[in-house]
Enzyme design. Structure first.
Site, mmCIF file in Angstrom:
data_model
loop_
_atom_site.group_PDB
_atom_site.id
_atom_site.type_symbol
_atom_site.label_atom_id
_atom_site.label_comp_id
_atom_site.label_asym_id
_atom_site.label_seq_id
_atom_site.Cartn_x
_atom_site.Cartn_y
_atom_site.Cartn_z
ATOM 1 N N ASP A 11 75.400 -4.638 62.737
ATOM 2 C CA ASP A 11 74.163 -4.278 63.424
ATOM 3 C C ASP A 11 74.391 -2.925 64.081
ATOM 4 O O ASP A 11 75.211 -2.794 64.987
ATOM 5 C CB ASP A 11 73.803 -5.338 64.464
ATOM 6 N N ASP A 105 68.938 -1.294 59.619
ATOM 7 C CA ASP A 105 70.162 -1.158 60.411
ATOM 8 C C ASP A 105 70.973 -2.438 60.535
ATOM 9 O O ASP A 105 71.850 -2.525 61.389
ATOM 10 C CB ASP A 105 69.807 -0.653 61.809
ATOM 11 N N GLU A 106 70.728 -3.410 59.664
ATOM 12 C CA GLU A 106 71.364 -4.714 59.852
ATOM 13 C C GLU A 106 71.586 -5.385 58.499
ATOM 14 O O GLU A 106 70.713 -5.343 57.635
ATOM 15 C CB GLU A 106 70.460 -5.582 60.726
#
Length: 473
Positions: A11, A105-106
């Protein structure tokens, strides 16, 4: 559950805001809030410096400004965020063929499937190496969680924030989870959390002690059984490399409610074109066109039309959306519009061009009929360019034939990239009363100087974002 912590969850830390701080040296270490800048905008991401003031994602931008009046408020630059995300996701795919992205983003990674980790030591070494490689390639930090299941890996990365790594050894799950808030578990939102609190359950340990039967009684069979398993740390879900997209959609919220029927129709057409761009970009076509309208009183209407076959033809989508709009009463005002396509496929039905032509005559006739009626003539609002965050800045309404058209004033939104013939690359700090203020700096440079220009200065022009690391020329 695995016997080794070989599921990794990455993350990135305050991703949008961190990208902005990395690309704008004068903002490093300062409160940065990214989101829609209009009165109805919302926060997409806040830097950790801004979070100390109570600012968080999904908060109305007006509230954020009251909490953090001296923060830097910027529009989102999704083109740059996607570029950085592509770099990070490519690194993850070098580790394993099983990478499950959850957002820009993860992502989850199955390290065992890639042959890079089989025990705690090798998993930790891989996670630390990944964090270092991401820092070198992007200048950004990411938090890593390692565990024997997806749920626990995600819990671990959250506990590791910011810029850390946490490995949960198999067999220690219940001990680690017990003191944590029930809100830590996936699927436990504010409503469920409050319901459990009223029953005297606030921690994961208390959730496990309550037992499955009690939880089923409290929140239902499916949710109760799932909560009990999570409280015990049990999760057998595999990392799935590919997720089939179910729909593609875009929507805009307006600073001022739209009343002009011609303007509303023009916005729907613009949204349809943007939706088709995303549809084609994902390599899909779709059968069902969906129109979303949120009216002045916050009531939301959804209308849909299913075609004979899948299409990615902008004319077909525009015409279907226009037909759907005709069935919606917008006289009281519209605060949000959206166009989407569902029933996705990876091919198109060519004979829909005939359908497009036939439907076009109907849409054109309806348009002329409405033009004759005159419309409500209300004041138009400022459309926000990205649905997920509210965006910023007005979009132009459709031209009316027979009326003289003035050249629109050039708009410079805070945070956008520019380049000056003499001073080079920079970004907009603000604009108003015919002036635009620009700070001239770039990733890797020292904080730059601020200069002010006329909004119509011919030497100043919008620019593409520069890479965060590498050749900045």
């Amino acid at each position: 559950m695995r016997a080794a912590p070989t599921i990794l969850h990455l993350d990135m830390d305050a991703f949008y805001a961190s990208v902005e701080q990395a690309s704008k040296p004068s903002l490093r270490g300062k409160a940065v809030i990214v989101g829609g800048l209009g009165p109805r905008g919302v926060v997409a991401t806040a830097s950790y410096e801004a979070r100390r003031f109570g600012v968080h994602s999904a908060m109305p931008m007006g509230q954020a400004r009251r909490l953090c009046p001296n923060g830097a408020y910027l529009i989102p630059r999704f083109t740059l965020y996607r570029q950085v995300s592509d770099i990070v996701m490519a690194m993850l795919r070098e580790l394993s063929p099983l990478v499950e992205p959850l957002s820009l983003d993860e992502a989850f990674v199955d390290l065992e499937a890639g042959g890079v980790a089989f025990d705690s030591d090798s998993a930790r070494a891989t996670g630390e190496r990944l964090r270092a490689d991401i820092r070198a390639a992007t200048g950004l930090s990411g938090s890593v969680g390692l565990a024997g299941s997806k749920m626990l890996a995600k819990v671990a990365s959250e506990e590791a924030k910011p810029a850390g790594l946490l490995l949960i050894e198999p067999g220690t799950e219940r001990e680690l989870l017990a003191p944590m808030s029930v809100r830590t578990l996936p699927g436990v939102g504010p409503a469920t959390g409050e319901h459990l609190r009223r029953a005297g359950i606030t921690t994961v340990g208390e959730l496990a002690e309550a037992g499955e039967d009690e939880l089923v009684r409290m929140v239902g069979r499916a949710h109760g059984a799932g909560l009990y398993r999570m409280a015990l740390g049990l999760d057998d879900r595999p990392v799935v490399a590919e997720r089939d997209a179910k729909s593609v959609s875009v929507e805009d919220t307006f600073d001022v409610d739209l009343h002009d029927r011609v303007r509303i129709r023009g916005e729907v057409q613009r949204l349809a074109d943007r939706c088709v761009q995303r549809l084609r970009g994902s390599g899909h076509s779709g059968r069902t066109i969906v129109l979303k309208v949120r009216r002045y009183d916050f009531s939301t209407l959804t209308r849909s039309e299913t075609l004979r076959g899948p299409t990615d033809d902008p004319a077909v989508v525009r015409e279907a959306a226009a037909r759907l709009l005709e069935a919606v009463d917008t006289t009281g005002g519209v605060r949000l519009l959206g166009v989407g396509v569902t029933g996705l496929a990876d091919y198109t039905q060519e004979d829909l061009f005939a359908q497009s032509s036939a439907a076009g005559a109907e849409a054109e006739a309806a348009e002329h009929e409405d033009d004759g009626a005159g419309g409500a003539g209300g004041a138009g609002g400022a459309a926000e360019p990205e649905a997920t965050v509210g965006g910023a800045g007005p979009s132009e309404g459709p031209e009316r034939s027979g009326e003289p058209q003035e050249a629109p004033e050039r708009r410079w939104t805070a945070g956008s990239d520019v380049r000056h013939v003499l001073y080079g690359p920079g970004w907009v700090q603000g604009s108003g009363v015919g002036r635009v203020t620009v700070r001239f700096e770039q990733p890797g440079s020292e904080p730059g100087r601020v200069r002010t220009f006329r909004v119509d200065d011919p030497d100043l022009a919008p620019s593409d974002p520069l890479p965060l690391v590498g050749d900045l020329s």
